[in-house]
Design an enzyme around this catalytic site. Structure first.
Site, PDB file in Angstrom:
ATOM      1  N   ARG A  50       0.852  -1.201   0.000  1.00  0.00           N
ATOM      2  CA  ARG A  50       0.000   0.000   0.000  1.00  0.00           C
ATOM      3  C   ARG A  50       0.883   1.244   0.000  1.00  0.00           C
ATOM      4  O   ARG A  50       1.811   1.369   0.796  1.00  0.00           O
ATOM      5  CB  ARG A  50      -0.919  -0.008   1.219  1.00  0.00           C
ATOM      6  CG  ARG A  50      -1.911   1.148   1.256  1.00  0.00           C
ATOM      7  CD  ARG A  50      -2.794   1.030   2.491  1.00  0.00           C
ATOM      8  NE  ARG A  50      -3.617  -0.163   2.438  1.00  0.00           N
ATOM      9  CZ  ARG A  50      -4.011  -0.856   3.510  1.00  0.00           C
ATOM     10  NH1 ARG A  50      -3.626  -0.473   4.712  1.00  0.00           N
ATOM     11  NH2 ARG A  50      -4.771  -1.926   3.381  1.00  0.00           N
ATOM     12  N   ARG A  85      -2.153   6.112   9.884  1.00  0.00           N
ATOM     13  CA  ARG A  85      -2.264   5.662   8.499  1.00  0.00           C
ATOM     14  C   ARG A  85      -2.281   6.860   7.553  1.00  0.00           C
ATOM     15  O   ARG A  85      -2.237   8.025   7.960  1.00  0.00           O
ATOM     16  CB  ARG A  85      -3.538   4.831   8.328  1.00  0.00           C
ATOM     17  CG  ARG A  85      -3.596   3.591   9.221  1.00  0.00           C
ATOM     18  CD  ARG A  85      -2.650   2.507   8.744  1.00  0.00           C
ATOM     19  NE  ARG A  85      -2.735   1.282   9.534  1.00  0.00           N
ATOM     20  CZ  ARG A  85      -3.548   0.260   9.285  1.00  0.00           C
ATOM     21  NH1 ARG A  85      -4.415   0.336   8.282  1.00  0.00           N
ATOM     22  NH2 ARG A  85      -3.525  -0.817  10.031  1.00  0.00           N
ATOM     23  N   LYS A 115      -4.150   0.903  14.864  1.00  0.00           N
ATOM     24  CA  LYS A 115      -4.083   1.883  13.784  1.00  0.00           C
ATOM     25  C   LYS A 115      -4.823   3.153  14.175  1.00  0.00           C
ATOM     26  O   LYS A 115      -5.753   3.140  14.984  1.00  0.00           O
ATOM     27  CB  LYS A 115      -4.684   1.294  12.517  1.00  0.00           C
ATOM     28  CG  LYS A 115      -6.136   0.857  12.641  1.00  0.00           C
ATOM     29  CD  LYS A 115      -6.583   0.127  11.391  1.00  0.00           C
ATOM     30  CE  LYS A 115      -7.981  -0.438  11.550  1.00  0.00           C
ATOM     31  NZ  LYS A 115      -8.402  -1.238  10.379  1.00  0.00           N
ATOM     32  N   LYS A 165      -6.436   6.699  12.250  1.00  0.00           N
ATOM     33  CA  LYS A 165      -6.772   7.259  10.946  1.00  0.00           C
ATOM     34  C   LYS A 165      -7.156   8.734  11.076  1.00  0.00           C
ATOM     35  O   LYS A 165      -7.937   9.106  11.945  1.00  0.00           O
ATOM     36  CB  LYS A 165      -7.919   6.472  10.307  1.00  0.00           C
ATOM     37  CG  LYS A 165      -7.543   5.017  10.022  1.00  0.00           C
ATOM     38  CD  LYS A 165      -8.681   4.243   9.376  1.00  0.00           C
ATOM     39  CE  LYS A 165      -8.251   2.823   9.032  1.00  0.00           C
ATOM     40  NZ  LYS A 165      -9.328   2.049   8.382  1.00  0.00           N
ATOM     41  N   CYS A 209     -14.665  -3.339  -0.682  1.00  0.00           N
ATOM     42  CA  CYS A 209     -13.266  -3.641  -0.376  1.00  0.00           C
ATOM     43  C   CYS A 209     -12.766  -4.737  -1.319  1.00  0.00           C
ATOM     44  O   CYS A 209     -13.520  -5.332  -2.076  1.00  0.00           O
ATOM     45  CB  CYS A 209     -13.139  -4.083   1.076  1.00  0.00           C
ATOM     46  SG  CYS A 209     -13.844  -5.719   1.408  1.00  0.00           S
ATOM     47  N   CYS A 214      -7.235 -10.941   0.294  1.00  0.00           N
ATOM     48  CA  CYS A 214      -7.245 -10.537   1.697  1.00  0.00           C
ATOM     49  C   CYS A 214      -7.391 -11.746   2.613  1.00  0.00           C
ATOM     50  O   CYS A 214      -8.343 -12.537   2.472  1.00  0.00           O
ATOM     51  CB  CYS A 214      -8.373  -9.545   1.955  1.00  0.00           C
ATOM     52  SG  CYS A 214      -8.460  -9.018   3.685  1.00  0.00           S
ATOM     53  N   CYS A 236     -15.663  -8.816   5.181  1.00  0.00           N
ATOM     54  CA  CYS A 236     -15.574  -9.234   6.578  1.00  0.00           C
ATOM     55  C   CYS A 236     -16.111  -8.098   7.438  1.00  0.00           C
ATOM     56  O   CYS A 236     -16.421  -7.019   6.921  1.00  0.00           O
ATOM     57  CB  CYS A 236     -14.134  -9.596   6.946  1.00  0.00           C
ATOM     58  SG  CYS A 236     -13.061  -8.164   7.231  1.00  0.00           S
ATOM     59  N   CYS A 245     -13.560  -2.033   5.964  1.00  0.00           N
ATOM     60  CA  CYS A 245     -12.693  -1.157   5.169  1.00  0.00           C
ATOM     61  C   CYS A 245     -13.481  -0.308   4.172  1.00  0.00           C
ATOM     62  O   CYS A 245     -13.035   0.776   3.794  1.00  0.00           O
ATOM     63  CB  CYS A 245     -11.639  -1.975   4.436  1.00  0.00           C
ATOM     64  SG  CYS A 245     -10.422  -2.742   5.525  1.00  0.00           S
TER      65      CYS A 245
END
Length: 572
Positions: A89, A158, A221, A223, A437, A443, A482, A486
């Site tokens: 990424r 991120r 994480k 954001k 996503c 993934c 899932c 995302c």
């Protein structure tokens, strides 16, 4: 970073490491994200990085180890190791990309990334199908055009998002520049990235290697996003820290600050939930960096480092209380936040067709369904990048803006678009407001299809809309493979999260502008049930809606789902 936060960091890490979760201990002993990654890259026996700690550490470098899920069972039967490959990424603050950078990304994708790229829901690129021997060539190739993958994943800040098209005015440009400043300020400072991927020598020094993050970085994480009303295209309420621009066309005054957003949850853990960010005040432009640092420091020092399912900032806020968190942020900033200023969001989608901005430049949005850039699209956009003299801007809805086109260049751009994108303006309203996503087959977290399946499901939903005279009605649809969210499914008017192959949780009632969570209406169901529920609900919407009423608002007013007033009530 400031001396105050360094001292705070030392204080809060005085607790014994055996009281921390295993990932925290792993980070502590990683030698500032070095681990044994360099040695693992040299192992020719396996296509993977053999040490599992290194697999986790590589996320901080913007790299996920994955395998081809479509081949997993067959390879297991043949007693072969999984078909390991990697996702990389890119760090791309605000989604801004030059034509030269685009051409380098294209070159690397063709050589090392399976002739494909992805535009993500956080305004950046992902390479997929990358083999271990191609990791360094890609990262070094990105470096040639001043791109990197630092902190694109991992327990750190991120990639910073920003409302698209900052060239539309000086106001937009200031917001985009601030997003870039914050991004550069909050990334890890360790030299591990340069040593492992660029071959730099390790140099000792007396200064702390990570003056802000310390040895264990963030609990999870973090954001950050910048929104520019009236557009909430980045879904600012889904960010751990959101800045909402306040000002006039003549210039930027500052930002309203929202904290504590986050989409992830776990199906079998009712104590986990999505949460929308809370508005806590206003900061002037010259205090944005201090604010970002203070907010991150509070989460760094008080976030849960024992239970990763409870480690996001949203849980820290709900555990400590919003008033306590705000007071602690203000203490670290050295002064109070100002009173929040008025603002309003009217959309969270992208604008289509040619748009001309006050500087006389032209901008054209290209719909890239679910962000998938296959070889055909790569060919088309390579032709475009070779003649374009402006910039490319990636949107949070996985689309692409050809930005900053000069008037004299429009005929050449139009000719390329006509050749490669003959149906550019024929995407339905539903598809323009849908994102997914990546999910299967790459993934490792995916339980069900998402980007490969959503176009087919949209075909069937479009038929229902047509039957009810709703084809021109904008409705947001988000699908995730899932529950991690995302694609930000929990704020969509129609949200779907994968439970198993062909099975999804169905959610209704989110806010069209991203201002309200939705609620589950049916759990673990297949397509037939999903379409049956949508046919009934959309039929009622067509018959009973009020003028100007969005679908999500209708489902609540009609009693189809109960409104979620805060994240902690999401699972009630």
């Amino acid at each position: 970073m400031t001396e105050t936060t360094v001292l705070d960091r030392s204080r809060d890490l005085s607790q014994p490491l055996d009281r921390l979760g295993p990932d925290e201990s792993m980070k502590d002993r990683s030698d500032y994200l070095r681990g044994t990654i360099s040695e693992g890259l040299l192992d020719r026996i396996t296509g993977a990085v053999p040490d599992q700690d290194d697999v986790k550490l590589m996320k901080f470098h913007g790299i996920y180890q994955q395998d081809d899920r479509d081949l997993r069972d067959e390879r297991r039967r043949q007693k072969l190791e999984p078909a390991y490959q990697f996702m990389i990424r890119v760090r791309l603050p605000g989604g801004v990309c030059t034509p030269a950078q685009w051409l380098k990304l294209d070159e690397l994708a063709r050589a090392h990334g399976g002739e494909t790229l992805r535009i993500t829901t956080r305004q950046t690129f992902q390479f997929h199908w990358v083999l271990k021997d191609s990791l360094r060539p890609i990262i070094q190739g990105l470096h040639d055009t001043l791109l990197d993958t630092v902190a694109a994943c991992g327990d750190d800040s991120r990639g910073v998002m920003c409302t698209v098209d900052p060239q539309s005015s000086r106001f937009h440009a200031e917001v985009a520049a601030m997003a870039k400043r914050v991004s550069d300020h909050v990334i890890p400072k360790t030299r591990a990235y340069h040593e492992i991927w660029y071959g730099s020598e390790r140099v000792g020094g007396s200064e702390p290697e990570e003056p802000f993050y310390g040895r264990t970085y963030m609990p999870r994480k973090f954001k950050i996003g910048f929104a520019l009303p009236p557009s909430n295209d980045i879904d600012v309420y889904a960010q751990d820290l959101g800045f909402i621009a306040i000002g006039e066309e003549g210039g930027l005054e500052g930002f309203n600050v929202v904290i504590g957003g986050g989409m992830g949850r776990t199906d079998q853990a009712p104590e986990t939930y999505p949460r929308l960010a809370s508005l806590i005040g206003f900061v002037p432009v010259d205090r944005v960096i201090a604010c970002a640092e203070a907010v991150m420091a509070v989460q760094r020092d008080y976030g849960d480092r024992k239970d990763r399912q409870h480690a996001r900032f949203k849980y820290t806020i709900d555990d400590k209380g919003l008033d306590w968190i705000k007071a602690e942020i203000e203490r670290r900033m050295g002064g109070p936040l100002g009173e929040a200023r008025p603002f309003a969001f009217t959309s969270n989608g992208d604008s289509y067709g040619w748009n001309t901005t006050p500087d006389g430049r032209h901008h054209r949005t290209l719909i890239i369904e679910n962000g998938r850039l296959d070889l055909k699209l790569l060919d088309a956009l390579r032709d475009l990048a070779r003649v374009h003299r402006g910039a490319f801007r990636l949107t949070a809805n996985q689309n692409l803006i050809v930005a900053g086109v000069r008037t004299e260049d429009r005929p050449a751009i139009d000719a390329i678009l006509a050749e490669h994108f003959p149906d550019i303006d024929h995407f339905s309203i539903l598809r323009r407001n849908a994102i997914a996503c990546v999910a299967l087959p790459t993934c490792g977290l995916a339980m069900a299809e998402s980007e490969r399946y959503l176009p087919t499901l949209l075909d069937r939903i479009e038929a229902i809309l047509a039957e009810n005279g709703l084809s021109e009605e904008p409705i947001t649809v988000r699908m995730s493979g899932c529950p991690n969210g995302c694609s930000r499914p929990y704020i969509a008017e129609i949200g779907l999260t994968g439970r198993a192959p062909g099975k999804y949780n169905l959610y209704l009632g989110g806010g069209f502008h991203g201002e309200r969570l939705n609620r589950m209406i049916r759990e673990n169901v297949g397509e037939a049930v999903i379409l049956e529920i949508l046919a009934d609900t959309l039929g009622r919407y067509a018959r009973e809606r009020e003028p100007g009423e969005h679908f999500g608002d209708f489902t609540i007013r009609a009693g189809i789902v109960r409104e979620v007033t805060e994240g902690r009530l999401f699972n009630d």
